[in-house]
Scaffold this motif. Structure first.
Motif, PDB file in Angstrom:
ATOM      1  N   UNK A   4       0.815  -1.217   0.000  1.00  0.00           N
ATOM      2  CA  UNK A   4       0.000   0.000   0.000  1.00  0.00           C
ATOM      3  C   UNK A   4       0.839   1.252   0.000  1.00  0.00           C
ATOM      4  N   UNK A   5       1.911   1.255   0.774  1.00  0.00           N
ATOM      5  CA  UNK A   5       2.807   2.413   0.807  1.00  0.00           C
ATOM      6  C   UNK A   5       3.479   2.601  -0.546  1.00  0.00           C
ATOM      7  N   UNK A   6       3.941   1.508  -1.144  1.00  0.00           N
ATOM      8  CA  UNK A   6       4.605   1.605  -2.444  1.00  0.00           C
ATOM      9  C   UNK A   6       3.648   2.082  -3.530  1.00  0.00           C
ATOM     10  N   UNK A   7       2.433   1.548  -3.541  1.00  0.00           N
ATOM     11  CA  UNK A   7       1.452   1.963  -4.544  1.00  0.00           C
ATOM     12  C   UNK A   7       1.035   3.417  -4.329  1.00  0.00           C
ATOM     13  N   UNK A   8       0.835   3.800  -3.082  1.00  0.00           N
ATOM     14  CA  UNK A   8       0.461   5.184  -2.781  1.00  0.00           C
ATOM     15  C   UNK A   8       1.542   6.178  -3.153  1.00  0.00           C
ATOM     16  N   UNK A   9       2.792   5.793  -2.927  1.00  0.00           N
ATOM     17  CA  UNK A   9       3.884   6.705  -3.281  1.00  0.00           C
ATOM     18  C   UNK A   9       3.977   6.880  -4.787  1.00  0.00           C
ATOM     19  N   UNK A  10       3.715   5.832  -5.553  1.00  0.00           N
ATOM     20  CA  UNK A  10       3.734   5.969  -7.012  1.00  0.00           C
ATOM     21  C   UNK A  10       2.654   6.948  -7.469  1.00  0.00           C
ATOM     22  N   UNK A  11       1.466   6.812  -6.948  1.00  0.00           N
ATOM     23  CA  UNK A  11       0.373   7.712  -7.318  1.00  0.00           C
ATOM     24  C   UNK A  11       0.711   9.147  -6.937  1.00  0.00           C
ATOM     25  N   UNK A  12       1.255   9.326  -5.739  1.00  0.00           N
ATOM     26  CA  UNK A  12       1.595  10.668  -5.279  1.00  0.00           C
ATOM     27  C   UNK A  12       2.696  11.293  -6.130  1.00  0.00           C
ATOM     28  N   UNK A  13       3.713  10.521  -6.464  1.00  0.00           N
ATOM     29  CA  UNK A  13       4.816  11.075  -7.254  1.00  0.00           C
ATOM     30  C   UNK A  13       4.384  11.406  -8.673  1.00  0.00           C
ATOM     31  N   UNK A  53      10.842   4.339  -9.401  1.00  0.00           N
ATOM     32  CA  UNK A  53       9.687   3.604  -9.899  1.00  0.00           C
ATOM     33  C   UNK A  53      10.068   2.186 -10.325  1.00  0.00           C
ATOM     34  N   UNK A  54      11.232   2.016 -10.910  1.00  0.00           N
ATOM     35  CA  UNK A  54      11.688   0.669 -11.275  1.00  0.00           C
ATOM     36  C   UNK A  54      11.942  -0.156 -10.014  1.00  0.00           C
ATOM     37  N   UNK A  55      12.625   0.429  -9.050  1.00  0.00           N
ATOM     38  CA  UNK A  55      12.885  -0.264  -7.793  1.00  0.00           C
ATOM     39  C   UNK A  55      11.614  -0.594  -7.043  1.00  0.00           C
ATOM     40  N   UNK A  56      10.653   0.309  -7.077  1.00  0.00           N
ATOM     41  CA  UNK A  56       9.368   0.087  -6.428  1.00  0.00           C
ATOM     42  C   UNK A  56       8.667  -1.098  -7.063  1.00  0.00           C
ATOM     43  N   UNK A  57       8.695  -1.159  -8.402  1.00  0.00           N
ATOM     44  CA  UNK A  57       8.025  -2.259  -9.088  1.00  0.00           C
ATOM     45  C   UNK A  57       8.689  -3.597  -8.765  1.00  0.00           C
ATOM     46  N   UNK A  58      10.001  -3.618  -8.715  1.00  0.00           N
ATOM     47  CA  UNK A  58      10.708  -4.850  -8.359  1.00  0.00           C
ATOM     48  C   UNK A  58      10.366  -5.287  -6.938  1.00  0.00           C
TER      49      UNK A  58
END
Length: 99
Positions: A4-13, A53-58
């Motif tokens: 949830x934190x990773x997905x939320x940070x992507x949306x926010x960025x 974003x690449x690191x987040x996806x991994x």
């Protein structure tokens, strides 16, 4: 939690990328942490944002594989199926795709 934190940070960025620099907090008007975050993310011609974003996806993919592995069910021959489901559905459960 972590996903949830990773997905939320992507949306926010992605939302922040579309804002003007004054709205991003790069000038310090939004506080210390907003200024530091904006400087880190948007430095190096937005390369840091792409790398994040690449690191987040991994990390998300790794978490999903981990969850799938710990939720996989492997029954021995002769064991009853979980919840009394048919054999074909139990074979799907055994793959670990539920995670």
């Amino acid at each position: 939690g972590c996903i949830g934190i990773l997905e939320g940070s992507q949306i926010a960025y992605f939302a922040v990328v579309k804002m003007q620099k004054s709205e991003q907090g790069q000038d310090g008007s939004m506080g210390y942490f907003a200024k530091k975050s904006a400087r880190i993310l948007f430095s190096n011609n937005n390369h840091n944002l792409a790398a994040f974003l690449v690191g987040r996806q991994l990390c998300v993919v790794s978490c999903m594989f981990f969850i799938a592995r710990i939720t996989a069910v492997k029954l021995e021959d002769g064991d009853d199926n979980i919840f009394g489901v048919p054999d074909w559905m139990q074979s799907i459960f055994n793959t670990g795709l539920l995670g």
